[in-house]
Write a protein that holds these residues in place. Structure first.
Motif, short mmCIF file in Angstrom:
data_model
loop_
_atom_site.label_atom_id
_atom_site.label_comp_id
_atom_site.label_asym_id
_atom_site.label_seq_id
_atom_site.Cartn_x
_atom_site.Cartn_y
_atom_site.Cartn_z
N MET A 1 5.67 -9.64 22.71
CA MET A 1 7.05 -9.85 22.28
C MET A 1 7.08 -9.98 20.76
N GLU A 2 8.08 -9.35 20.16
CA GLU A 2 8.30 -9.53 18.73
C GLU A 2 9.68 -10.13 18.55
N VAL A 3 9.83 -10.95 17.52
CA VAL A 3 11.14 -11.54 17.24
C VAL A 3 11.56 -11.13 15.84
N ILE A 4 12.75 -10.57 15.73
CA ILE A 4 13.27 -10.18 14.42
C ILE A 4 14.50 -11.02 14.13
N ILE A 5 14.45 -11.72 12.99
CA ILE A 5 15.57 -12.58 12.62
C ILE A 5 16.36 -11.91 11.50
N GLN A 6 17.65 -11.72 11.73
CA GLN A 6 18.51 -11.10 10.73
C GLN A 6 19.51 -12.14 10.21
N PRO A 7 19.98 -11.96 8.98
CA PRO A 7 20.84 -13.00 8.39
C PRO A 7 22.15 -13.22 9.14
N THR A 8 22.74 -12.17 9.70
CA THR A 8 24.06 -12.32 10.35
C THR A 8 24.07 -11.61 11.70
N ASP A 9 25.12 -11.89 12.49
CA ASP A 9 25.26 -11.21 13.79
C ASP A 9 25.47 -9.71 13.59
N GLU A 10 26.20 -9.39 12.51
CA GLU A 10 26.47 -7.97 12.23
C GLU A 10 25.16 -7.25 11.91
N ARG A 191 10.24 1.26 29.54
CA ARG A 191 9.14 1.44 28.59
C ARG A 191 9.31 0.59 27.33
N ARG A 192 10.57 0.33 26.99
CA ARG A 192 10.82 -0.52 25.83
C ARG A 192 12.03 -1.39 26.13
N CYS A 193 11.99 -2.66 25.75
CA CYS A 193 13.14 -3.55 25.94
C CYS A 193 13.55 -4.13 24.58
N VAL A 194 14.84 -4.16 24.33
CA VAL A 194 15.35 -4.80 23.11
C VAL A 194 16.45 -5.76 23.53
N LEU A 195 16.23 -7.05 23.27
CA LEU A 195 17.22 -8.07 23.62
C LEU A 195 17.91 -8.55 22.34
N LEU A 196 19.23 -8.60 22.39
CA LEU A 196 20.00 -9.07 21.24
C LEU A 196 20.72 -10.37 21.60
N ALA A 197 20.58 -11.37 20.73
CA ALA A 197 21.32 -12.63 20.94
C ALA A 197 21.84 -13.11 19.60
N THR A 198 23.09 -13.52 19.57
CA THR A 198 23.68 -14.02 18.32
C THR A 198 24.47 -15.29 18.58
N GLY A 199 24.58 -16.11 17.54
CA GLY A 199 25.42 -17.32 17.63
C GLY A 199 24.64 -18.53 18.10
N ASP A 200 25.11 -19.73 17.69
CA ASP A 200 24.32 -20.93 18.02
C ASP A 200 24.39 -21.31 19.50
N VAL A 231 12.92 -8.97 20.46
CA VAL A 231 14.08 -9.86 20.54
C VAL A 231 14.70 -9.90 19.15
N VAL A 232 15.95 -9.49 19.04
CA VAL A 232 16.63 -9.48 17.75
C VAL A 232 17.69 -10.58 17.76
N VAL A 233 17.61 -11.46 16.77
CA VAL A 233 18.54 -12.61 16.72
C VAL A 233 19.10 -12.78 15.32
N ASP A 234 20.25 -13.42 15.22
CA ASP A 234 20.74 -13.82 13.89
C ASP A 234 20.20 -15.23 13.62
N GLU A 235 20.46 -15.73 12.39
CA GLU A 235 19.92 -17.05 12.01
C GLU A 235 20.39 -18.13 12.98
N ALA A 236 21.65 -18.02 13.45
CA ALA A 236 22.19 -19.05 14.33
C ALA A 236 21.45 -19.09 15.66
N ALA A 237 21.21 -17.93 16.26
CA ALA A 237 20.52 -17.89 17.55
C ALA A 237 19.03 -18.21 17.39
#
Ligand code: F6R
Length: 261
Positions: A1-10, A191-200, A231-237
């Motif tokens: 699993m990899e986790v990518i943290i992005q500054p905003t939900d956008e 073969r590949r999974c990408v999960l997106l979660a945003t917000g606290d 797993v792609v998340v914003d700072e809040a998530a």
């Protein structure tokens, strides 16, 4: 699993859309697994932009949605078919015959679940599966205690999920009690999974899914077993993740992510 943290939900949604765009350009026949929900709306908006501004071509792409409510007509504004038509299908050049969702109106629902599984197999399995996460940790509608090897089937929705979706239906009483959903076993065969979660509101469940034990109480935790899951998340998530600095270091140094930084 990899986790990518992005500054905003956008920014987080834009990154997910870029992954889809990258994989679709690399393989125009991509078998794409789709999710619905509030979080995904931004991803679809971005994909529509890519289609309009950068000629992203969906004409050969095949799609399979994760789930559909039992008992709703496709024309019902709350059906996932309607959601997909509105947010993606009607706005890009996807062929209607390449679109697949479970039929929540089938007279024999168990047979419909078997048919859906067989269809995914017939198309060679899912190349890229998009996922959101519910506050109870579900992927698709795999509610707590769903077997980690489960296949497509009918599931009763938990009170948390009914509550979470009540606003769309004008009250909890109107939310369907059951849905057809791909199983956890079906999902992790992609073969590949990408999960997106945003917000606290997703911070607790993301920490459990990523850093907690693998448990059927949080079905997203089964993604820890997946050989290629991001797993792609914003700072809040990302707020409750303990190893944030480590995840940032990996993203900044992993050559695969160079074009996304
Ligand atoms: C829907 C689905 C669900 C949602 C999840 C998050 O197809 O698979 O697992 O992804 O409930 O929903 P939102 O984004 O509305 O918080």
């Amino acid at each position: 699993m990899e986790v990518i943290i992005q500054p905003t939900d956008e920014a987080a949604a834009a990154l997910v859309a870029r992954v889809v765009s990258h994989d679709l350009r690399a393989n125009p026949h991509l078998v794409l697994g789709l999710a619905t929900g509030k979080t995904m709306e931004r991803v679809y908006r971005q994909l529509v932009r890519f289609h309009k501004d950068r000629k992203l071509d969906f004409s050969l792409c095949r799609t399979f949605n994760l789930d559909e409510y039992v008992g709703l007509f496709p024309s019902d504004p709350n059906s996932y078919r309607h959601y997909m038509e509105q947010h993606l299908f009607r706005q890009v050049n996807i062929e209607p015959r390449n679109i697949h969702l479970p039929n929540g109106l089938a007279t024999d629902l168990d047979e419909e679940c078997r048919r859906y599984e067989a269809l995914i197999q017939r198309f060679g399995g899912i190349d890229l599966q998009l996922l959101g996460i519910g506050r109870a940790g579900h992927i698709g509608f795999n509610e707590p205690l769903s077997a980690l090897r489960s296949r497509t089937r009918v599931k009763a929705l938990t009170p948390t999920t009914i509550q979470q979706n009540a606003s769309f239906f004008g009250g909890e009483g109107n939310v369907p009690r059951r849905a057809i959903t791909m199983g956890v076993g079906t999902i992790i065969e992609a073969r590949r999974c990408v999960l997106l979660a945003t917000g606290d509101s997703k911070a607790d469940v993301i920490a459990q899914a990523v850093e907690g034990p693998i448990t059927s109480m949080v079905t997203a935790s089964a993604l820890q077993l997946h050989p290629r899951c991001t797993v792609v998340v914003d700072e809040a998530a990302a707020g409750k993740l303990k190893e944030r600095d480590y995840y940032r270091w990996i993203f900044d140094n992993e050559p695969e992510w160079e074009e996304y930084r």
